[in-house]
Design a protein around this motif. Structure first.
Motif, PDB file in Angstrom:
ATOM      1  N   ILE A 199     -29.956 -27.914 -10.509  1.00  0.00           N
ATOM      2  CA  ILE A 199     -31.216 -28.651 -10.350  1.00  0.00           C
ATOM      3  C   ILE A 199     -31.097 -29.716  -9.266  1.00  0.00           C
ATOM      4  O   ILE A 199     -32.036 -29.934  -8.503  1.00  0.00           O
ATOM      5  CB  ILE A 199     -31.663 -29.231 -11.703  1.00  0.00           C
ATOM      6  N   ILE A 223     -39.944 -34.579 -13.243  1.00  0.00           N
ATOM      7  CA  ILE A 223     -39.751 -33.397 -14.089  1.00  0.00           C
ATOM      8  C   ILE A 223     -38.283 -32.961 -14.048  1.00  0.00           C
ATOM      9  O   ILE A 223     -37.645 -32.754 -15.086  1.00  0.00           O
ATOM     10  CB  ILE A 223     -40.657 -32.239 -13.621  1.00  0.00           C
ATOM     11  N   LEU A 224     -37.741 -32.852 -12.821  1.00  0.00           N
ATOM     12  CA  LEU A 224     -36.367 -32.369 -12.686  1.00  0.00           C
ATOM     13  C   LEU A 224     -35.366 -33.361 -13.284  1.00  0.00           C
ATOM     14  O   LEU A 224     -34.435 -32.960 -13.989  1.00  0.00           O
ATOM     15  CB  LEU A 224     -36.044 -32.093 -11.213  1.00  0.00           C
ATOM     16  N   SER A 250     -52.394 -34.167 -12.670  1.00  0.00           N
ATOM     17  CA  SER A 250     -53.139 -33.410 -11.673  1.00  0.00           C
ATOM     18  C   SER A 250     -52.152 -32.765 -10.713  1.00  0.00           C
ATOM     19  O   SER A 250     -51.049 -33.248 -10.525  1.00  0.00           O
ATOM     20  CB  SER A 250     -54.105 -34.308 -10.904  1.00  0.00           C
ATOM     21  N   THR A 251     -52.574 -31.649 -10.154  1.00  0.00           N
ATOM     22  CA  THR A 251     -51.719 -30.982  -9.171  1.00  0.00           C
ATOM     23  C   THR A 251     -52.590 -30.339  -8.107  1.00  0.00           C
ATOM     24  O   THR A 251     -53.802 -30.196  -8.265  1.00  0.00           O
ATOM     25  CB  THR A 251     -50.809 -29.927  -9.833  1.00  0.00           C
ATOM     26  N   LEU A 252     -51.943 -29.956  -7.004  1.00  0.00           N
ATOM     27  CA  LEU A 252     -52.650 -29.298  -5.922  1.00  0.00           C
ATOM     28  C   LEU A 252     -52.928 -27.854  -6.335  1.00  0.00           C
ATOM     29  O   LEU A 252     -52.010 -27.117  -6.650  1.00  0.00           O
ATOM     30  CB  LEU A 252     -51.748 -29.325  -4.679  1.00  0.00           C
ATOM     31  N   ALA A 281     -46.051 -35.528  -3.157  1.00  0.00           N
ATOM     32  CA  ALA A 281     -46.608 -36.212  -4.337  1.00  0.00           C
ATOM     33  C   ALA A 281     -47.905 -35.555  -4.790  1.00  0.00           C
ATOM     34  O   ALA A 281     -48.297 -35.665  -5.948  1.00  0.00           O
ATOM     35  CB  ALA A 281     -46.834 -37.686  -4.032  1.00  0.00           C
ATOM     36  N   GLN A 282     -48.601 -34.862  -3.862  1.00  0.00           N
ATOM     37  CA  GLN A 282     -49.849 -34.183  -4.244  1.00  0.00           C
ATOM     38  C   GLN A 282     -49.585 -33.068  -5.245  1.00  0.00           C
ATOM     39  O   GLN A 282     -50.411 -32.757  -6.081  1.00  0.00           O
ATOM     40  CB  GLN A 282     -50.498 -33.552  -3.006  1.00  0.00           C
ATOM     41  N   ILE A 283     -48.435 -32.425  -5.119  1.00  0.00           N
ATOM     42  CA  ILE A 283     -48.116 -31.318  -6.022  1.00  0.00           C
ATOM     43  C   ILE A 283     -47.860 -31.861  -7.421  1.00  0.00           C
ATOM     44  O   ILE A 283     -48.232 -31.254  -8.421  1.00  0.00           O
ATOM     45  CB  ILE A 283     -46.898 -30.533  -5.498  1.00  0.00           C
ATOM     46  N   GLY A 284     -47.250 -33.010  -7.506  1.00  0.00           N
ATOM     47  CA  GLY A 284     -46.993 -33.620  -8.798  1.00  0.00           C
ATOM     48  C   GLY A 284     -45.688 -34.368  -8.724  1.00  0.00           C
ATOM     49  O   GLY A 284     -45.014 -34.357  -7.704  1.00  0.00           O
ATOM     50  N   ILE A 294     -60.638 -39.079   7.356  1.00  0.00           N
ATOM     51  CA  ILE A 294     -61.303 -38.608   6.136  1.00  0.00           C
ATOM     52  C   ILE A 294     -60.311 -37.829   5.281  1.00  0.00           C
ATOM     53  O   ILE A 294     -60.210 -38.024   4.082  1.00  0.00           O
ATOM     54  CB  ILE A 294     -62.516 -37.722   6.483  1.00  0.00           C
ATOM     55  N   ASN A 295     -59.571 -36.935   5.919  1.00  0.00           N
ATOM     56  CA  ASN A 295     -58.557 -36.134   5.246  1.00  0.00           C
ATOM     57  C   ASN A 295     -57.868 -35.293   6.317  1.00  0.00           C
ATOM     58  O   ASN A 295     -58.470 -34.976   7.338  1.00  0.00           O
ATOM     59  CB  ASN A 295     -59.194 -35.215   4.187  1.00  0.00           C
ATOM     60  N   PHE A 296     -56.599 -34.918   6.074  1.00  0.00           N
ATOM     61  CA  PHE A 296     -55.890 -34.193   7.130  1.00  0.00           C
ATOM     62  C   PHE A 296     -56.392 -32.772   7.340  1.00  0.00           C
ATOM     63  O   PHE A 296     -55.997 -32.106   8.290  1.00  0.00           O
ATOM     64  CB  PHE A 296     -54.370 -34.219   6.913  1.00  0.00           C
ATOM     65  N   THR A 297     -57.275 -32.281   6.472  1.00  0.00           N
ATOM     66  CA  THR A 297     -57.854 -30.952   6.714  1.00  0.00           C
ATOM     67  C   THR A 297     -59.078 -31.024   7.630  1.00  0.00           C
ATOM     68  O   THR A 297     -59.578 -29.997   8.055  1.00  0.00           O
ATOM     69  CB  THR A 297     -58.294 -30.278   5.397  1.00  0.00           C
ATOM     70  N   GLU A 303     -56.028 -41.509  11.471  1.00  0.00           N
ATOM     71  CA  GLU A 303     -55.064 -42.238  10.660  1.00  0.00           C
ATOM     72  C   GLU A 303     -53.687 -41.753  11.098  1.00  0.00           C
ATOM     73  O   GLU A 303     -53.376 -40.569  10.973  1.00  0.00           O
ATOM     74  CB  GLU A 303     -55.297 -41.943   9.184  1.00  0.00           C
ATOM     75  N   GLN A 335     -56.941 -31.360  -5.508  1.00  0.00           N
ATOM     76  CA  GLN A 335     -56.395 -31.732  -6.796  1.00  0.00           C
ATOM     77  C   GLN A 335     -57.236 -31.162  -7.941  1.00  0.00           C
ATOM     78  O   GLN A 335     -58.469 -31.218  -7.901  1.00  0.00           O
ATOM     79  CB  GLN A 335     -56.344 -33.262  -6.926  1.00  0.00           C
ATOM     80  N   ALA A 395     -46.129 -38.144   0.855  1.00  0.00           N
ATOM     81  CA  ALA A 395     -47.443 -38.124   0.211  1.00  0.00           C
ATOM     82  C   ALA A 395     -47.848 -36.692  -0.120  1.00  0.00           C
ATOM     83  O   ALA A 395     -48.436 -36.427  -1.164  1.00  0.00           O
ATOM     84  CB  ALA A 395     -48.485 -38.774   1.123  1.00  0.00           C
ATOM     85  N   PHE A 396     -47.491 -35.758   0.765  1.00  0.00           N
ATOM     86  CA  PHE A 396     -47.868 -34.379   0.504  1.00  0.00           C
ATOM     87  C   PHE A 396     -47.131 -33.819  -0.710  1.00  0.00           C
ATOM     88  O   PHE A 396     -47.725 -33.173  -1.567  1.00  0.00           O
ATOM     89  CB  PHE A 396     -47.608 -33.493   1.724  1.00  0.00           C
ATOM     90  N   VAL A 456     -62.797 -31.363   2.107  1.00  0.00           N
ATOM     91  CA  VAL A 456     -61.756 -32.155   1.467  1.00  0.00           C
ATOM     92  C   VAL A 456     -61.780 -33.578   2.013  1.00  0.00           C
ATOM     93  O   VAL A 456     -61.858 -33.786   3.217  1.00  0.00           O
ATOM     94  CB  VAL A 456     -60.369 -31.533   1.708  1.00  0.00           C
ATOM     95  N   VAL A 500     -54.482 -38.309  -1.801  1.00  0.00           N
ATOM     96  CA  VAL A 500     -54.530 -36.922  -2.271  1.00  0.00           C
ATOM     97  C   VAL A 500     -55.836 -36.268  -1.825  1.00  0.00           C
ATOM     98  O   VAL A 500     -56.798 -36.954  -1.474  1.00  0.00           O
ATOM     99  CB  VAL A 500     -54.435 -36.841  -3.823  1.00  0.00           C
ATOM    100  N   THR A 551     -50.658 -42.825  -3.707  1.00  0.00           N
ATOM    101  CA  THR A 551     -50.650 -42.043  -2.469  1.00  0.00           C
ATOM    102  C   THR A 551     -51.963 -41.290  -2.287  1.00  0.00           C
ATOM    103  O   THR A 551     -52.694 -41.040  -3.246  1.00  0.00           O
ATOM    104  CB  THR A 551     -49.497 -41.013  -2.471  1.00  0.00           C
ATOM    105  N   ASP A 590     -60.168 -37.816   1.269  1.00  0.00           N
ATOM    106  CA  ASP A 590     -59.030 -38.524   0.679  1.00  0.00           C
ATOM    107  C   ASP A 590     -59.436 -39.359  -0.533  1.00  0.00           C
ATOM    108  O   ASP A 590     -60.467 -40.026  -0.521  1.00  0.00           O
ATOM    109  CB  ASP A 590     -58.405 -39.477   1.709  1.00  0.00           C
TER     110      ASP A 590
END
Lengths: 392, 385
Positions: free
Chosen positions: B35, B259-260, A340-342, B251-254, B60-63, B238, A348, B248-249, A108, A120, A118, A110
């Protein structure tokens, strides 16, 4: 036949008199339209996501991951493991008699989501030319394929559309290493289009993975038949792996948004109850406004069935108009919308909202249900109205 | 008081219409309350994040991992109170579906950095003293029926032990609670040493670090000091404030917020249309009555106020009932333990907001009929009959 003629007459009369109750009727239509729009927004989102994932897997390909890993990201397969599995029966052979398979890495990195700015999670897949050939419909849209042994990347067109940081020609830094984006590829809208691809051996070196891989894909000699692979894995205690067809693997992930579907239905039904109150209000008002008219019709010999059917019909027509408006609006505003979603793989997945004919039908059905219930009770009142009282 | 009586009589004269309009308003505010509570629970991870806490991840990425040696180097940075390190374990209990937010941490510094987790000193000492000790949040404990002292096996979907199994044994040394009602208590934490010495991969890597600074005002300086330390190394870092990281996390979901909010907006729109229409209709039906009231000496302003208070009454009644229902729904949801969400709470600001919306709804739906009634010309109104 007489009763049908009567019902027809009353229906036509009711519809023709609608302009007299324009605002009231419009309110009912609008309320239904909004409910249907909301429902379809949720369903189209889940449907689009599901289509993207279930459209990815092939029945001709098997995928091997470490047992219990649940996603490519968590899986590990050693070089030895790859070598043993590649000897299994049931894997298709090329013209030189070698098994057709691809050992891959999945890390993964960024990217930046364009809409929010942001960071992802973007999947970087270490792959070889045999891996590319295991995916249907891979085409290079721009630039070229990466060269093996070089720090070169190519990006899927969906990922490029949604995320920045990997534009063609751009230099990307991972830790101390620099990579160059040399190509953009398309896979006909599948999940792979949300990925960045690079040479597997280079990824192994640059991400310190030694000689290990994460997943293995192979072309099956017989479509959907993984029994030989299963047998091999079962027989050898060193092989702690799981094998399934790629189609099944992605279909399982496609249901990840089923919670959204439940939420969408719950919200729409509750809102639909609100819209139903509006429909009832409109129709009771319509009946009371037509009191004299209904009584007159009854006095000159029209049956109460015709009064009932006329009112019910008016309500159903209003809701149907609302339903059509809602679905049309949903189609115009949402169909093809990119999002897009996780995903289950912790990266993503880019997908587009998709309004299928099934969803249209679902929307119209809900609208009709609101119209029917919203018309039934007022119609009942219209049918039961005593003629004398109406004239009083 | 006479006016209020009239308003009440007007409201209740058509029982069916009153019931339907109230029901529509009820629905809208039930949706709003429920809601909003969900939204605030989702946001609580961001809202409750500590201002003086930073997260250091691989650039690079948090994983991607970081070397364990970084931990001691970061501890020397000026302006830092404490540092701890965490590894995502990929844990699950019995079935892979029961996934657990479980981390291997430095047991000596973890609770100093994440001090919103509440446990007694004895429990803390017991956890630190037991290599296989585990602390479990009350939310997770409730979900799986665990209590202090239980011995449980937990599997990992990422790691395996040196003998090839993926199962680890733990003793629950404490069930911790949260400092605040919405503090996330679904996490499980155990010793990094136990993890590092038994798992079969490379080892000596950590996932990320949690850093507590002496003062949020010094965050910028600390971030720069940490990231500069590792620049041009194979593991560049970072460092970001915890709040930004959590945002940010999510926001990754969407765009869940969008929506709400859209759902709430749609619900209000429907109700505005329905209630507004029914108010206009109610006043139109009363045209001649209002003319009579004016004839017997009711001032225009008084009529205006009466009509407006009728619609505001309606909104407050329906809305109040709706809010009450959302309170019930939230309690029901909290008791069910379905989703791994922080406790849902109808916060004071949600109640204030809904009161404001009720007044707004009453005002908007009443204003036009009220103006019509106010301006009503007696002669033309009476001559219509």
């Amino acid at each position: 036949m007489k009763i049908i003629a009567q019902i027809w007459t009353v229906m036509v009369m009711n519809i023709r008199s609608l302009p007299q109750r324009l605002w009231m009727s419009l309110a009912a239509v609008l309320a239904v339209a909004v409910v249907i729009f909301v429902l379809l927004a949720f369903l189209a989102m889940a449907n689009g996501f599901n289509q993207t994932l279930s459209g990815t897997g092939s029945e001709d390909i098997a995928i091997v991951t470490r047992d219990g890993s649940q996603s490519e990201l968590n899986s590990v397969i050693s070089r030895d493991g790859v070598n043993i599995i590649s000897t299994a029966e049931g894997i298709a052979k090329d013209k030189n008699g070698n098994p057709i398979y691809s050992a891959e890495l999945y890390v993964v990195v960024d990217g930046i989501k364009r809409t929010t700015g942001t960071e992802v999670n973007i999947p970087l897949r270490g792959i070889s030319s045999s891996g590319v050939s295991l995916r249907d419909q891979v085409t290079i849209i721009e630039g070229r394929m990466f060269e093996s042994g070089k720090n070169e990347l190519m990006i899927g067109s969906s990922a490029l559309r949604e995320f920045s940081g990997f534009e063609l020609g751009r230099e990307v830094t991972f830790g101390k290493t620099k990579w160059k984006v040399v190509g953009v590829f398309s896979t006909g809208g599948s999940v792979f289009e949300s990925e960045v691809w690079a040479d597997a051996r280079t990824v192994q070196t640059q991400f310190r993975r030694g000689s290990s891989f994460q997943t293995m894909r192979m072309r099956l000699a017989n479509t959907g038949d993984i029994t030989a692979l299963e047998k091999l894995i079962e027989a050898d205690p060193r092989l702690n792996f799981n094998v399934e067809t790629e189609a099944k693997y992605y279909a399982e992930q496609g249901n990840a948004l089923s919670g959204i579907v439940i939420f969408g239905w719950a919200v729409s039904i509750v809102m639909g109850a609100g819209a139903l109150a509006g429909a009832l209000n409109t129709m009771f008002t319509s009946v009371s406004a037509r009191t004299t008219e209904i009584a007159t019709l009854r006095a000159i010999g029209f049956s109460n069935t015709s009064a009932f059917m006329g009112t019910l019909f008016e309500s159903v027509v209003l809701s149907l108009i609302g339903g059509i408006a809602g679905t049309t609006l949903a189609f115009a505003a949402l169909d093809g919308l990119s999002a897009s979603t996780l995903s289950a793989g912790f990266t993503q997945v880019v997908f587009t909202f998709e309004l299928s004919p099934d969803l249209f039908a679902t929307g119209i059905k809900l609208a009709l249900a609101i119209g029917f219930i919203g018309g039934f009770f007022p119609a009942w009142r219209a049918a039961r109205m005593p003629v004398v009282k109406a004239f009083g | 008081m006479g006016d209020l009586y009239l308003v009440f009589k007007n409201l209740t004269r058509k029982k069916m219409r009153l019931a339907l309009t109230l029901f529509a308003t009820f629905i809208a505010f039930m949706i709003f309350g429920t809601i909003s509570a969900f939204q605030s629970a989702l946001d609580s991870g961001v809202e409750l994040s500590a201002d003086d806490r930073l997260i250091t991840v691989n650039k690079i990425n948090f994983t991607q991992p970081l070397p364990i040696a970084y931990y001691n180097r970061v501890r020397t940075v000026d302006g830092i109170v404490e540092v701890t390190h965490l590894n995502w374990f990929g844990g699950y209990y019995q079935d892979p579906k029961n996934f657990l937010p479980m981390m291997a941490v430095n047991e000596n510094t973890f609770l100093k950095v994440y001090n919103e987790l509440v446990l007694t000193d004895e429990e803390e000492a017991a956890w630190k003293g037991n290599r296989q000790g585990l602390i479990v949040g009350e939310n997770a404990a409730r979900q799986y029926g665990w209590k202090k002292g239980d011995r449980i096996p937990i599997n990992s979907n990422i790691f395996s032990q040196k003998d090839g199994t993926t199962s680890w044994d733990f003793t629950i040394e404490a069930v911790y609670t949260g400092e605040q009602e919405q503090t996330d208590t679904s996490g499980l934490y155990f010793h990094y040493k136990y993890f590092n010495e038994t798992q079969s991969f490379g080892g000596n890597y950590i996932g990320w670090m949690g850093v507590r600074t002496a003062d949020p005002a010094r965050n910028g300086e600390v971030i720069k000091a940490i990231d500069d330390m590792f620049v041009n190394s194979p593991f560049e870092t970072e460092t970001v404030p915890e709040k930004a990281f959590n945002q940010a996390f999510l926001a990754q979901i969407g765009n869940l917020g969008l929506i709400l909010s859209s759902v709430i907006f749609a619900a209000f729109f429907i109700i505005l249309v329905i209630v507004g229409n029914s108010m206009i209709l109610a006043i139109r039906e009363r045209t001649s009555e209002i003319a009579v009231l004016k004839t017997i000496g009711f001032k225009s302003g008084r009529i205006f106020a009466m009509v407006l208070s009728e619609s505001i009454f309606l909104a407050l009644m329906g809305g109040g009932l709706g809010l009450l229902a959302s309170f019930g729904l939230i309690e029901l949801f909290n008791g069910s333990g379905v989703a791994q969400l922080p406790t849902l709470v109808l916060k004071p600001h949600i109640i204030m907001q809904s009161l404001m919306f009720m007044l707004l709804l009453g005002g908007i739906t009443g204003i036009f009929p009220a103006i019509t009634a106010q301006r009503l010309n007696i002669i033309s109104a009476l001559s219509r009959h």
